[in-house]
Design an enzyme around this catalytic site. Structure first.
Site, PDB file in Angstrom:
ATOM      1  N   ASP A 164       0.812  -1.222   0.000  1.00 17.15           N
ATOM      2  CA  ASP A 164       0.000   0.000   0.000  1.00 17.15           C
ATOM      3  C   ASP A 164       0.841   1.266   0.000  1.00 17.15           C
ATOM      4  OD1 ASP A 164      -2.367  -1.333  -0.163  1.00 17.15           O
ATOM      5  OD2 ASP A 164      -2.880  -1.153   1.955  1.00 17.15           O
TER       6      ASP A 164
ATOM      7  N   SER B 234      -2.999  -9.166   7.932  1.00 17.28           N
ATOM      8  CA  SER B 234      -2.402  -7.836   8.034  1.00 17.28           C
ATOM      9  C   SER B 234      -1.675  -7.783   9.376  1.00 17.28           C
ATOM     10  CB  SER B 234      -3.508  -6.785   7.970  1.00 17.28           C
ATOM     11  OG  SER B 234      -3.065  -5.602   8.574  1.00 17.28           O
TER      12      SER B 234
END
Ligand code: ARG
Length: 417
Positions: free
Chosen positions: A14, A174
Protein backbone atom coordinates in the site's frame (compact mmCIF):
# COMPACT_ATOMS: atom_id res chain seq x y z
CA UNK A 1 9.20 22.70 -8.46
CA UNK A 2 6.48 20.51 -6.95
CA UNK A 3 5.33 20.71 -3.40
CA UNK A 4 6.50 17.99 -1.05
CA UNK A 5 4.74 15.40 1.06
CA UNK A 6 6.27 13.22 3.76
CA UNK A 7 4.85 9.71 3.64
CA UNK A 8 5.05 7.24 6.54
CA UNK A 9 6.52 4.33 4.61
CA UNK A 10 6.54 0.69 5.69
CA UNK A 11 7.81 -0.80 2.45
CA UNK A 12 4.62 -2.80 2.01
CA UNK A 13 2.36 -2.81 -1.03
CA UNK A 14 0.00 0.00 0.00
CA UNK A 15 2.61 2.56 0.94
CA UNK A 16 4.70 1.66 -2.15
CA UNK A 17 1.69 2.24 -4.39
CA UNK A 18 1.02 5.45 -2.43
CA UNK A 19 4.41 6.87 -3.47
CA UNK A 20 3.39 6.68 -7.11
CA UNK A 21 -0.23 7.64 -6.49
CA UNK A 22 0.67 10.82 -4.59
CA UNK A 23 2.72 11.95 -7.56
CA UNK A 24 -0.01 11.07 -10.09
CA UNK A 25 -2.95 12.43 -8.19
CA UNK A 26 -1.50 15.43 -6.35
CA UNK A 27 1.73 16.05 -8.26
CA UNK A 28 3.65 15.95 -5.00
CA UNK A 29 7.29 14.99 -4.57
CA UNK A 30 7.31 12.19 -2.06
CA UNK A 31 9.79 11.94 0.80
CA UNK A 32 9.38 8.65 2.60
CA UNK A 33 9.99 8.24 6.29
CA UNK A 34 10.42 4.76 7.72
CA UNK A 35 10.46 4.63 11.49
CA UNK A 36 12.41 1.87 13.18
CA UNK A 37 10.46 1.03 16.35
CA UNK A 38 12.08 -2.37 16.67
CA UNK A 39 10.38 -4.19 13.85
CA UNK A 40 12.98 -6.65 12.60
CA UNK A 41 13.43 -5.38 9.11
CA UNK A 42 16.22 -4.64 6.63
CA UNK A 43 15.81 -0.89 6.70
CA UNK A 44 18.34 -0.28 3.94
CA UNK A 45 16.27 -2.53 1.67
CA UNK A 46 13.11 -0.59 2.53
CA UNK A 47 14.97 2.63 1.79
CA UNK A 48 16.17 1.37 -1.61
CA UNK A 49 12.69 0.24 -2.46
CA UNK A 50 11.23 3.67 -1.65
CA UNK A 51 13.66 5.30 -4.08
CA UNK A 52 12.99 2.65 -6.69
CA UNK A 53 9.23 3.23 -6.61
CA UNK A 54 9.73 6.95 -7.04
CA UNK A 55 10.47 8.73 -3.77
CA UNK A 56 12.72 11.77 -4.15
CA UNK A 57 14.23 11.06 -0.78
CA UNK A 58 14.00 8.09 1.56
CA UNK A 59 14.66 8.58 5.25
CA UNK A 60 14.95 6.00 8.00
CA UNK A 61 14.72 7.07 11.61
CA UNK A 62 15.98 4.80 14.37
CA UNK A 63 13.43 5.61 17.05
CA UNK A 64 13.81 2.52 19.23
CA UNK A 65 15.17 4.36 22.25
CA UNK A 66 12.66 7.17 21.99
CA UNK A 67 9.92 4.61 21.70
CA UNK A 68 11.01 2.80 24.84
CA UNK A 69 11.76 5.86 26.96
CA UNK A 70 8.84 8.09 26.02
CA UNK A 71 6.12 5.62 25.12
CA UNK A 72 6.61 2.01 26.24
CA UNK A 73 7.98 2.54 29.74
CA UNK A 74 5.54 5.30 30.70
CA UNK A 75 2.71 3.03 29.52
CA UNK A 76 4.17 0.20 31.60
CA UNK A 77 4.38 2.45 34.66
CA UNK A 78 0.72 3.30 34.07
CA UNK A 79 -0.20 -0.42 33.68
CA UNK A 80 -1.92 0.56 30.44
CA UNK A 81 -3.73 -2.44 28.94
CA UNK A 82 -6.68 -1.79 26.63
CA UNK A 83 -9.84 -3.62 27.71
CA UNK A 84 -7.76 -5.73 30.04
CA UNK A 85 -6.08 -7.53 27.13
CA UNK A 86 -4.13 -5.47 24.63
CA UNK A 87 -0.77 -4.01 25.70
CA UNK A 88 -1.14 -1.32 23.00
CA UNK A 89 1.97 -1.96 20.90
CA UNK A 90 0.62 -0.54 17.64
CA UNK A 91 -1.30 2.22 19.37
CA UNK A 92 1.80 3.46 21.22
CA UNK A 93 3.90 3.70 18.07
CA UNK A 94 1.54 5.98 16.15
CA UNK A 95 1.96 9.23 18.09
CA UNK A 96 5.74 8.79 17.85
CA UNK A 97 5.44 8.35 14.09
CA UNK A 98 3.16 11.39 13.88
CA UNK A 99 5.76 13.44 15.75
CA UNK A 100 8.59 12.30 13.47
CA UNK A 101 6.50 12.96 10.34
CA UNK A 102 5.88 16.50 11.55
CA UNK A 103 9.59 17.01 12.33
CA UNK A 104 10.62 15.90 8.85
CA UNK A 105 7.87 17.95 7.19
CA UNK A 106 9.19 21.06 8.98
CA UNK A 107 12.80 20.34 8.08
CA UNK A 108 12.02 19.62 4.47
CA UNK A 109 9.51 22.40 4.00
CA UNK A 110 6.77 19.96 3.02
CA UNK A 111 3.18 21.12 2.93
CA UNK A 112 1.63 17.73 3.65
CA UNK A 113 2.13 14.38 5.34
CA UNK A 114 0.59 11.06 4.32
CA UNK A 115 0.01 7.62 5.81
CA UNK A 116 -1.14 4.28 4.47
CA UNK A 117 -4.09 3.63 6.79
CA UNK A 118 -7.54 2.72 5.57
CA UNK A 119 -10.69 4.44 6.79
CA UNK A 120 -11.82 1.63 9.09
CA UNK A 121 -9.17 1.48 11.75
CA UNK A 122 -7.77 3.30 14.73
CA UNK A 123 -4.40 4.08 13.21
CA UNK A 124 -5.74 6.78 10.87
CA UNK A 125 -7.17 8.52 13.92
CA UNK A 126 -3.93 8.28 15.89
CA UNK A 127 -1.81 9.60 13.02
CA UNK A 128 -4.11 12.44 12.16
CA UNK A 129 -5.05 13.62 15.63
CA UNK A 130 -1.32 13.49 16.43
CA UNK A 131 -0.33 15.54 13.38
CA UNK A 132 -3.21 17.97 13.85
CA UNK A 133 -2.30 18.69 17.45
CA UNK A 134 1.42 19.14 16.69
CA UNK A 135 1.14 21.03 13.39
CA UNK A 136 -2.39 22.18 12.63
CA UNK A 137 -1.29 23.80 9.35
CA UNK A 138 -0.08 20.59 7.73
CA UNK A 139 -2.29 18.94 5.16
CA UNK A 140 -2.87 15.21 5.71
CA UNK A 141 -3.44 12.78 2.87
CA UNK A 142 -4.58 9.19 3.35
CA UNK A 143 -4.18 7.56 -0.09
CA UNK A 144 -5.51 4.12 0.88
CA UNK A 145 -8.65 5.75 2.27
CA UNK A 146 -9.12 7.88 -0.82
CA UNK A 147 -8.22 5.75 -3.78
CA UNK A 148 -11.03 3.24 -3.43
CA UNK A 149 -9.04 0.36 -4.94
CA UNK A 150 -9.62 -3.25 -3.92
CA UNK A 151 -6.67 -5.45 -3.04
CA UNK A 152 -6.61 -6.81 -6.60
CA UNK A 153 -6.79 -3.34 -8.12
CA UNK A 154 -3.94 -2.18 -5.92
CA UNK A 155 -1.87 -5.13 -7.12
CA UNK A 156 -2.59 -4.39 -10.78
CA UNK A 157 -1.81 -0.70 -10.18
CA UNK A 158 1.52 -1.82 -8.76
CA UNK A 159 2.19 -4.12 -11.70
CA UNK A 160 1.31 -1.36 -14.17
CA UNK A 161 3.94 0.92 -12.66
CA UNK A 162 6.60 -1.71 -12.06
CA UNK A 163 6.18 -1.56 -8.30
CA UNK A 164 7.38 -4.86 -6.87
CA UNK A 165 4.58 -6.82 -5.26
CA UNK A 166 6.04 -8.60 -2.23
CA UNK A 167 5.38 -12.33 -1.92
CA UNK A 168 3.89 -11.66 1.49
CA UNK A 169 0.94 -10.09 -0.28
CA UNK A 170 -0.29 -13.62 -0.79
CA UNK A 171 -0.63 -13.83 2.99
CA UNK A 172 -4.19 -13.10 4.00
CA UNK A 173 -3.07 -11.46 7.24
CA UNK A 174 -2.40 -7.84 8.03
CA UNK A 175 0.35 -7.43 10.59
CA UNK A 176 2.11 -4.64 12.40
CA UNK A 177 5.02 -5.03 14.76
CA UNK A 178 7.37 -3.20 17.05
CA UNK A 179 9.33 -3.90 20.24
CA UNK A 180 6.20 -3.99 22.40
CA UNK A 181 4.30 -6.51 20.31
CA UNK A 182 2.89 -7.80 17.09
CA UNK A 183 -0.70 -7.29 15.85
CA UNK A 184 -2.34 -9.72 13.45
CA UNK A 185 -5.70 -9.23 11.71
CA UNK A 186 -7.76 -10.40 8.71
CA UNK A 187 -8.13 -13.70 6.88
CA UNK A 188 -9.64 -16.56 8.87
CA UNK A 189 -9.18 -14.50 12.05
CA UNK A 190 -12.27 -12.52 11.06
CA UNK A 191 -14.29 -15.54 12.15
CA UNK A 192 -14.30 -15.11 15.93
CA UNK A 193 -15.10 -18.79 16.40
CA UNK A 194 -12.07 -19.99 14.41
CA UNK A 195 -8.98 -20.81 16.45
CA UNK A 196 -6.00 -18.82 15.15
CA UNK A 197 -3.93 -21.11 12.92
CA UNK A 198 -0.38 -21.65 14.09
CA UNK A 199 0.96 -19.82 11.02
CA UNK A 200 -0.18 -16.41 12.32
CA UNK A 201 2.33 -16.55 15.16
CA UNK A 202 5.92 -15.47 14.66
CA UNK A 203 7.24 -14.57 18.10
CA UNK A 204 5.70 -17.23 20.30
CA UNK A 205 6.08 -20.98 20.26
CA UNK A 206 2.99 -23.09 20.44
CA UNK A 207 2.70 -24.05 24.13
CA UNK A 208 2.67 -27.74 23.16
CA UNK A 209 6.17 -27.31 21.71
CA UNK A 210 7.72 -25.33 24.53
CA UNK A 211 10.23 -26.71 27.06
CA UNK A 212 8.90 -29.23 29.55
CA UNK A 213 10.80 -27.51 32.33
CA UNK A 214 9.79 -24.06 33.55
CA UNK A 215 12.05 -21.07 33.03
CA UNK A 216 12.61 -18.40 35.65
CA UNK A 217 13.51 -14.78 35.23
CA UNK A 218 14.19 -12.05 37.78
CA UNK A 219 13.28 -8.54 36.72
CA UNK A 220 14.68 -5.59 38.65
CA UNK A 221 12.65 -2.36 38.63
CA UNK A 222 13.67 1.15 39.60
CA UNK A 223 10.79 3.57 40.06
CA UNK A 224 8.59 1.35 37.95
CA UNK A 225 11.07 0.96 35.12
CA UNK A 226 12.69 -2.41 34.43
CA UNK A 227 16.47 -2.06 34.55
CA UNK A 228 17.93 -5.49 35.24
CA UNK A 229 17.38 -9.07 34.14
CA UNK A 230 18.73 -11.71 36.51
CA UNK A 231 20.84 -9.05 38.17
CA UNK A 232 22.37 -7.80 34.90
CA UNK A 233 21.89 -4.13 34.05
CA UNK A 234 20.30 -3.76 30.59
CA UNK A 235 19.19 -0.86 28.44
CA UNK A 236 15.47 -0.78 27.69
CA UNK A 237 15.67 -1.93 24.07
CA UNK A 238 17.87 -4.95 24.89
CA UNK A 239 15.81 -5.81 27.95
CA UNK A 240 12.57 -5.91 25.97
CA UNK A 241 14.18 -7.89 23.14
CA UNK A 242 15.60 -10.36 25.63
CA UNK A 243 12.22 -10.93 27.26
CA UNK A 244 10.46 -11.26 23.92
CA UNK A 245 12.85 -14.11 23.04
CA UNK A 246 12.78 -15.77 26.41
CA UNK A 247 9.05 -15.59 27.13
CA UNK A 248 8.13 -16.17 23.47
CA UNK A 249 10.13 -19.40 23.68
CA UNK A 250 7.80 -20.51 26.47
CA UNK A 251 4.74 -19.63 24.39
CA UNK A 252 3.87 -16.60 26.51
CA UNK A 253 2.17 -13.47 25.19
CA UNK A 254 -0.57 -14.69 22.88
CA UNK A 255 -3.73 -12.62 23.12
CA UNK A 256 -7.03 -13.27 21.34
CA UNK A 257 -9.32 -10.31 21.77
CA UNK A 258 -12.67 -9.05 20.46
CA UNK A 259 -11.81 -5.42 20.62
CA UNK A 260 -13.86 -2.23 20.52
CA UNK A 261 -12.35 0.04 17.90
CA UNK A 262 -12.75 3.76 18.26
CA UNK A 263 -14.72 3.89 15.00
CA UNK A 264 -17.46 1.71 16.44
CA UNK A 265 -16.47 -1.67 15.02
CA UNK A 266 -15.85 -4.76 17.10
CA UNK A 267 -12.90 -6.56 15.60
CA UNK A 268 -11.08 -9.79 16.34
CA UNK A 269 -7.44 -9.10 17.05
CA UNK A 270 -4.58 -11.46 17.72
CA UNK A 271 -1.50 -10.16 19.48
CA UNK A 272 1.88 -11.53 20.42
CA UNK A 273 3.49 -9.55 23.18
CA UNK A 274 5.72 -11.76 25.33
CA UNK A 275 7.82 -9.04 26.95
CA UNK A 276 4.84 -6.77 27.50
CA UNK A 277 2.76 -9.49 29.14
CA UNK A 278 5.59 -10.50 31.48
CA UNK A 279 6.61 -6.93 32.35
CA UNK A 280 3.06 -5.71 32.97
CA UNK A 281 2.41 -8.63 35.28
CA UNK A 282 5.69 -8.21 37.13
CA UNK A 283 5.15 -4.47 37.47
CA UNK A 284 1.66 -4.95 38.92
CA UNK A 285 3.08 -7.45 41.41
CA UNK A 286 5.70 -4.98 42.58
CA UNK A 287 3.08 -2.25 42.91
CA UNK A 288 0.94 -4.61 44.99
CA UNK A 289 3.85 -4.77 47.42
CA UNK A 290 4.92 -1.13 47.43
CA UNK A 291 1.71 0.92 47.04
CA UNK A 292 -0.94 1.33 49.70
CA UNK A 293 -4.41 -0.09 49.12
CA UNK A 294 -5.98 3.27 48.24
CA UNK A 295 -3.13 4.14 45.90
CA UNK A 296 -3.67 0.85 44.10
CA UNK A 297 -7.42 1.35 43.83
CA UNK A 298 -6.98 4.84 42.43
CA UNK A 299 -4.21 3.84 40.08
CA UNK A 300 -6.39 1.12 38.54
CA UNK A 301 -8.89 3.77 37.48
CA UNK A 302 -6.12 5.90 36.04
CA UNK A 303 -4.74 2.86 34.21
CA UNK A 304 -7.99 2.35 32.38
CA UNK A 305 -8.28 5.99 31.33
CA UNK A 306 -4.62 6.01 30.36
CA UNK A 307 -5.10 2.95 28.14
CA UNK A 308 -8.19 4.46 26.51
CA UNK A 309 -6.33 7.68 25.85
CA UNK A 310 -3.49 5.83 24.13
CA UNK A 311 -5.87 3.65 22.16
CA UNK A 312 -8.02 6.58 21.11
CA UNK A 313 -5.15 8.66 19.74
CA UNK A 314 -5.15 11.35 22.43
CA UNK A 315 -1.44 11.17 23.28
CA UNK A 316 -0.67 14.86 22.78
CA UNK A 317 -3.19 16.25 25.22
CA UNK A 318 -3.22 18.09 28.52
CA UNK A 319 -5.12 15.26 30.17
CA UNK A 320 -2.26 12.98 29.22
CA UNK A 321 0.26 15.38 30.75
CA UNK A 322 -1.77 15.41 33.96
CA UNK A 323 -2.11 11.63 34.13
CA UNK A 324 1.56 11.12 33.26
CA UNK A 325 2.59 13.40 36.11
CA UNK A 326 0.44 11.39 38.51
CA UNK A 327 1.79 8.09 37.23
CA UNK A 328 5.40 9.23 37.55
CA UNK A 329 4.76 10.36 41.10
CA UNK A 330 3.10 7.06 41.94
CA UNK A 331 6.25 5.19 40.94
CA UNK A 332 8.67 6.76 43.38
CA UNK A 333 8.83 3.66 45.60
CA UNK A 334 8.13 1.00 42.96
CA UNK A 335 11.64 -0.35 43.21
CA UNK A 336 12.54 -3.98 43.72
CA UNK A 337 12.81 -7.36 42.09
CA UNK A 338 10.15 -9.73 40.81
CA UNK A 339 10.71 -13.40 40.03
CA UNK A 340 8.55 -14.81 37.26
CA UNK A 341 8.03 -18.43 36.29
CA UNK A 342 7.56 -19.11 32.59
CA UNK A 343 5.89 -22.34 31.60
CA UNK A 344 3.76 -23.66 28.74
CA UNK A 345 2.24 -20.39 27.61
CA UNK A 346 1.69 -18.97 31.08
CA UNK A 347 3.68 -16.70 33.33
CA UNK A 348 3.27 -16.41 37.04
CA UNK A 349 4.86 -14.15 39.58
CA UNK A 350 6.37 -16.45 42.20
CA UNK A 351 8.44 -14.00 44.24
CA UNK A 352 8.91 -10.32 44.88
CA UNK A 353 11.07 -8.17 47.15
CA UNK A 354 11.58 -4.47 47.63
CA UNK A 355 13.55 -2.15 49.92
CA UNK A 356 10.33 -0.09 50.07
CA UNK A 357 8.01 -3.03 50.71
CA UNK A 358 4.87 -2.39 52.73
CA UNK A 359 4.54 -6.09 53.45
CA UNK A 360 5.25 -6.53 57.15
CA UNK A 361 6.00 -10.09 58.21
CA UNK A 362 5.38 -9.45 61.88
CA UNK A 363 1.86 -8.19 61.07
CA UNK A 364 1.06 -10.91 58.55
CA UNK A 365 2.43 -14.02 60.24
CA UNK A 366 0.36 -16.64 62.05
CA UNK A 367 3.57 -17.97 63.58
CA UNK A 368 5.68 -16.80 66.48
CA UNK A 369 6.61 -13.14 66.30
CA UNK A 370 3.07 -11.98 65.56
CA UNK A 371 2.68 -8.37 66.71
CA UNK A 372 -0.84 -7.80 65.39
CA UNK A 373 -3.11 -6.92 68.33
CA UNK A 374 -6.05 -9.31 67.89
CA UNK A 375 -7.81 -7.92 70.94
CA UNK A 376 -8.43 -4.71 68.97
CA UNK A 377 -10.46 -6.53 66.32
CA UNK A 378 -13.84 -6.82 68.13
CA UNK A 379 -13.96 -3.04 68.61
CA UNK A 380 -13.00 -2.49 65.01
CA UNK A 381 -15.69 -4.88 63.77
CA UNK A 382 -18.31 -3.26 66.02
CA UNK A 383 -17.75 0.15 64.48
CA UNK A 384 -17.11 -1.08 60.93
CA UNK A 385 -20.44 -2.94 60.84
CA UNK A 386 -22.46 -0.39 62.81
CA UNK A 387 -24.19 1.33 59.91
CA UNK A 388 -24.97 -1.98 58.16
CA UNK A 389 -26.49 -3.34 61.36
CA UNK A 390 -28.56 -0.21 61.96
CA UNK A 391 -29.91 -0.17 58.43
CA UNK A 392 -30.73 -3.90 58.34
CA UNK A 393 -32.90 -3.52 61.43
CA UNK A 394 -34.92 -0.59 60.13
CA UNK A 395 -35.21 -1.48 56.47
CA UNK A 396 -35.54 -5.26 56.83
CA UNK A 397 -32.97 -5.99 54.16
CA UNK A 398 -33.26 -9.73 54.79
CA UNK A 399 -36.99 -9.71 53.93
CA UNK A 400 -36.88 -7.88 50.59
CA UNK A 401 -38.44 -9.77 47.69
CA UNK A 402 -38.16 -9.78 43.92
CA UNK A 403 -35.17 -8.08 42.34
CA UNK A 404 -34.13 -6.63 45.70
CA UNK A 405 -33.75 -10.06 47.25
CA UNK A 406 -30.14 -10.85 48.06
CA UNK A 407 -30.94 -13.73 50.37
CA UNK A 408 -31.15 -17.42 49.40
CA UNK A 409 -34.53 -18.91 50.39
CA UNK A 410 -34.83 -20.74 53.67
CA UNK A 411 -34.24 -24.45 53.22
CA UNK A 412 -37.45 -26.49 53.56
CA UNK A 413 -37.60 -28.20 56.95
CA UNK A 414 -37.10 -31.69 55.53
CA UNK A 415 -33.77 -30.80 53.92
CA UNK A 416 -32.42 -29.91 57.32
CA UNK A 417 -33.13 -33.23 58.96
N1 ARG B 1 -6.24 -3.17 16.70
C1 ARG B 1 -4.93 -2.74 17.05
C2 ARG B 1 -4.92 -1.27 17.29
O1 ARG B 1 -5.81 -0.59 16.90
C3 ARG B 1 -3.91 -3.18 16.03
C4 ARG B 1 -3.89 -2.45 14.76
C5 ARG B 1 -2.95 -3.04 13.78
N2 ARG B 1 -2.65 -2.10 12.77
C6 ARG B 1 -2.30 -2.42 11.52
N3 ARG B 1 -2.05 -1.45 10.71
N4 ARG B 1 -2.22 -3.67 11.12
O2 ARG B 1 -4.03 -0.78 17.92
Amino acid sequence: MSDKVVLAYSGGLDTSVAVRWLKEKYNLDVITLTVDVGNEREFSVVQQKALKVGAVKALVSDAKELFVDYFIFPALQADAIYEGQYPLATALSRPLMAKLLVDVAMEEGASAVAHGCTGKGNDQVRFEVGVNTLAPGLKIIAPAREWGMTREETISYAERYGIPVPVTVSSPYSTDENLWGRSIECGVLEDPWAEPPEEVFAWTKSPDKTPDKPGYVEIGFERGIPVTIDGQQMDGVSLIRHLNELAGGHGIGRVDHIENRLVGIKSREIYEAPAAVVLLQAHLALEAMTLAKDQLRFKQKVAQDYADLIYNGLWFTSLHQDLAAYVRSSQRFVTGTVRVKLFKGGCQVVGRKSPKSLYDYSLATYDKGDVFDQSASPGFIHIWGLSAKTQAQVQLIGEAEGPLSIMPPKKPEENCK
